[in-house]
Design a protein around this motif. Sequence first.
Motif, PDB file in Angstrom:
ATOM      1  N   TYR A  92       0.876  -1.183   0.000  1.00 17.77           N
ATOM      2  CA  TYR A  92       0.000   0.000   0.000  1.00 17.77           C
ATOM      3  C   TYR A  92       0.909   1.229   0.000  1.00 17.77           C
ATOM      4  N   LEU A  93       0.719   2.120  -0.967  1.00 14.12           N
ATOM      5  CA  LEU A  93       1.523   3.334  -1.071  1.00 14.12           C
ATOM      6  C   LEU A  93       0.667   4.545  -0.747  1.00 14.12           C
ATOM      7  N   GLY A  94       1.162   5.380   0.135  1.00 14.73           N
ATOM      8  CA  GLY A  94       0.434   6.591   0.492  1.00 14.73           C
ATOM      9  C   GLY A  94       1.388   7.720   0.828  1.00 14.73           C
ATOM     10  N   GLN A  95       0.954   8.935   0.574  1.00 15.08           N
ATOM     11  CA  GLN A  95       1.743  10.117   0.920  1.00 15.08           C
ATOM     12  C   GLN A  95       1.302  10.628   2.282  1.00 15.08           C
ATOM     13  N   ALA A  96       2.262  10.926   3.112  1.00 17.98           N
ATOM     14  CA  ALA A  96       1.954  11.421   4.457  1.00 17.98           C
ATOM     15  C   ALA A  96       3.099  12.313   4.910  1.00 17.98           C
ATOM     16  N   ALA A  97       2.954  12.838   6.116  1.00 19.15           N
ATOM     17  CA  ALA A  97       4.017  13.655   6.710  1.00 19.15           C
ATOM     18  C   ALA A  97       4.469  13.002   8.013  1.00 19.15           C
ATOM     19  N   LEU A  98       5.777  13.040   8.240  1.00 18.78           N
ATOM     20  CA  LEU A  98       6.332  12.559   9.511  1.00 18.78           C
ATOM     21  C   LEU A  98       6.795  13.758  10.318  1.00 18.78           C
ATOM     22  N   SER A 159      10.451   8.001  18.409  1.00 19.44           N
ATOM     23  CA  SER A 159       9.094   7.912  17.859  1.00 19.44           C
ATOM     24  C   SER A 159       8.826   9.085  16.928  1.00 19.44           C
ATOM     25  N   VAL A 160       8.049   8.809  15.870  1.00 17.13           N
ATOM     26  CA  VAL A 160       7.641   9.867  14.948  1.00 17.13           C
ATOM     27  C   VAL A 160       6.125   9.810  14.802  1.00 17.13           C
ATOM     28  N   ASP A 161       5.519  10.962  14.544  1.00 18.41           N
ATOM     29  CA  ASP A 161       4.072  11.021  14.319  1.00 18.41           C
ATOM     30  C   ASP A 161       3.789  11.029  12.826  1.00 18.41           C
ATOM     31  N   VAL A 162       2.870  10.155  12.398  1.00 21.23           N
ATOM     32  CA  VAL A 162       2.466  10.108  10.994  1.00 21.23           C
ATOM     33  C   VAL A 162       1.172  10.897  10.856  1.00 21.23           C
ATOM     34  N   VAL A 163       1.184  11.878   9.949  1.00 22.83           N
ATOM     35  CA  VAL A 163       0.060  12.806   9.815  1.00 22.83           C
ATOM     36  C   VAL A 163      -0.457  12.773   8.383  1.00 22.83           C
TER      37      VAL A 163
END
Length: 389
Positions: A92-98, A159-163
């Motif tokens: 599954y490919l998706g664009q997000a921000a870390l 830890s990183v937040d995926v937004v």
Amino acid sequence: MYELKIALRQVLSRRRQTFFAILAVALAVAVITVMMAMLSGFQTELVKSSIENNPHIVITPQDKKEEFIHLYKYNSARIAEKEGVIAVSPKYLGQAALEHRDNAEGVSLQGVEPEAENSVMKVSEDTIKGSFLSLVHTRHGIVLGDKLAENLEVQPGDSVDVVFPGSQTTSFKVVGLIHTGTSADEVTAYARLDSVQRFFNKPGVVSTIGVKVTDPYQAEVIASSIERESGLDAVSWLEANAEILNLLNTQKIFVNVFYLLIYGIAGFGIANTLITIVAQRTREIGILKAMGASQKSIMVVFLFQSVILGAIGLVLGTVFGYIVTVALQNYEIKVPQEMYFGLQTLPLKIESINFLYAAFFAFIINIISGIYPARKAAKLDPVKAIEST
């Protein structure tokens, strides 16, 4: 064989001319062997990166308006059973921000089944910190490209937040870093397939299915078979890189023309030397013919000279070309990645066949270069040749 003795004596009697003729051949062979090493290295690295850094076959929906593959588990199982297929990896490919503290980066978030993806892409071999396969046991684990991690200022254990708009912000623990040496290291983030599907609220679907096959050069045939049987779109690495591979073939044509020009210059050097010898040795040629030497023998004398000059030149050129190629390999010349398809250093590959090609064609050109002066010497009238001095 007296023709060989005469040829050696004439070559050695004009040392300066002999030196420059040999030098021309040696430089031609050296330049060509180095260029062939560059071309071989570039093509090998390009094919290697195309094969190893990407699936051999990428499967997507047949309808371009459709974003996802449904029933991916069923399709993956059917494809895995096909002859010649080694591994199958749904993704599954998706664009997000870390986000990490005050840092934020856009990423390509890839949801994968870790063991399947590792079988297709050998991600573990690119892992420099942590473990890619630890994603199997970590529901909210994430593996980052090393450049991405550097920009976010994170290390394994952080830890990183995926937004993503419309999705609930989720915290992922960094369990590994990878380095591929390409621009993908700045944007790649791997997580478990089920976690990414849940994050994007897209359960039961994937974007692509990657396939690894036994023989990469049979990927086109297998891709066609998959298309017929599944109704999905299957693109082999050969088709995906068709423009680059065609560019390489076109480049070979121009390079071969360049080779011929260099060989021609070296050949003119030898021809000029032999023509000068004919002009300076007219009386001696006349005496030889008067003593009974045939036109064939005179031709053989000058062809021997051409062979001697060419043989010495190609041996020296081959040795010099090998030394230069090894030196350039050890020096590691940096090249712009955007100009050379992600390559970081100038690739050179030493192949014995390249040296054989260079030596063979140089030798043939040298013999051809000696034919005209040899024929000119053979046709001299002995009486006029003796009286001309």
